[in-house]
Design a protein around this motif. Sequence first.
Motif, short mmCIF file in Angstrom:
data_model
loop_
_atom_site.label_atom_id
_atom_site.label_comp_id
_atom_site.label_asym_id
_atom_site.label_seq_id
_atom_site.Cartn_x
_atom_site.Cartn_y
_atom_site.Cartn_z
N HIS A 1 -3.78 4.29 -2.14
CA HIS A 1 -3.48 4.55 -0.73
C HIS A 1 -2.49 5.72 -0.66
CE1 HIS A 1 -5.23 0.60 0.27
NE2 HIS A 1 -5.18 0.96 1.54
N SER A 2 -1.41 5.61 -1.47
CA SER A 2 -0.38 6.67 -1.45
C SER A 2 -0.96 7.99 -1.95
CB SER A 2 0.79 6.29 -2.35
OG SER A 2 1.44 5.18 -1.81
N TYR A 3 -1.70 7.93 -3.04
CA TYR A 3 -2.31 9.15 -3.61
C TYR A 3 -3.17 9.84 -2.54
CZ TYR A 3 -5.76 11.80 -6.43
OH TYR A 3 -6.60 12.76 -6.92
N ASN B 1 -3.21 9.48 0.79
CA ASN B 1 -2.46 9.98 1.95
C ASN B 1 -1.76 11.28 1.61
OD1 ASN B 1 -3.15 7.99 3.76
ND2 ASN B 1 -1.51 6.62 3.07
N LYS B 2 -1.13 11.28 0.43
CA LYS B 2 -0.35 12.46 0.03
C LYS B 2 -1.26 13.68 -0.22
CE LYS B 2 2.68 13.90 -3.68
NZ LYS B 2 2.75 13.70 -5.11
N SER C 1 0.83 -1.22 0.00
CA SER C 1 0.00 0.00 0.00
C SER C 1 0.86 1.27 0.00
CB SER C 1 -0.99 -0.01 1.16
OG SER C 1 -0.27 -0.05 2.36
N SER C 2 2.12 1.15 0.48
CA SER C 2 3.00 2.34 0.50
C SER C 2 3.63 2.63 -0.86
CB SER C 2 4.10 2.14 1.54
OG SER C 2 4.82 0.95 1.20
N ASP C 3 3.48 1.73 -1.83
CA ASP C 3 4.06 1.94 -3.18
C ASP C 3 3.44 3.21 -3.78
OD1 ASP C 3 5.32 -0.25 -5.51
OD2 ASP C 3 4.41 1.65 -6.14
N SER C 4 4.25 4.00 -4.45
CA SER C 4 3.75 5.30 -4.95
C SER C 4 2.64 5.13 -6.00
CB SER C 4 4.89 6.12 -5.52
OG SER C 4 5.45 5.42 -6.61
N THR D 1 -0.01 3.27 -5.74
CA THR D 1 -1.34 2.94 -5.19
C THR D 1 -2.17 4.18 -4.89
OG1 THR D 1 -0.64 2.99 -2.88
CG2 THR D 1 -0.39 0.87 -4.04
#
Length: 259
Positions: A81-83, A85-86, A74-77, A79
């Motif tokens: 999830h990353s989008y 969170n960022k 999920s921490s891979d840029s 995903t």
Amino acid sequence: MEIIILPSYDQVSREISNRIISAVHKKPDLVLGLATGKTMLGIYQKIVQDYKKGRVDLRKVKTFNLDEYIGFDSSDSVTFHSYMNKNFFSQVNIPPENIFMLPSRPKNIDAACHKFEEEIKKAGGIDLQILGIGREGHIGFNEPSSSLQARTRVKTLTKTTLKDNFGLKKGPRFALTMGIGTIMDSKEIILAASGKQKAEAVAGAVEGPISASCPASILQFHKQARIIIDEKAASLLKRKDYYKWVWKHKKEVDDVIKD
Ligand code: GLP
């Protein structure tokens, strides 16, 4: 459907972020369905700005994201999830336990999709779902030919989607997505689109026949769907002038009713 055509992407973002914020003011524990993609960035930026100015408190809001690529941590840029969170979650006060996203590395796909549907149910259903649209009319990752009644499940992405989202880079081929049936259960829906490259899909969704070939066309069946787009995305609509006329007169209708 209500079709709102605004001069620019910036105004589309402002209109939608204002609607989200006023929905939270009316119902602080709003259940909000969220989307990803470039179109959503302006909306998130504006909500974050308003949050930082103290204009909205998102403490009680619950969120459900439409979709997620599979095969990545999920921490891979890559995903969503990353989008998310960022671009949003790290900048506002939605508690992590109120954020629901499909897993990017599910152990069991069917179980993960079932759990997501159950979580939506437990939250009381989605009050307001925000959508973007793909160039071929997808909503979430419900690509053309998706069942118009489908629930959350795995989908294979089209080459057009891969090209739009990853260009020449090798991207994921599969994603989990809310189904069209899941999306249609939302109490209210707002679809955002911007730019000439979306004009054909928007025309299909708004004025085309209801067809799995343009999944967004199912929104014609929804009781509370709004299409909020800029001039370029509206450029192929045959009844563009009428939609603008309706929007211009909307306030007057309210006044006539009050008289
Ligand atoms: C992506 C997402 C959709 C999004 C759409 C448009 O693939 N799955 O939820 O609405 O495509 O993206 P963009 O705004 O980047 O054009």
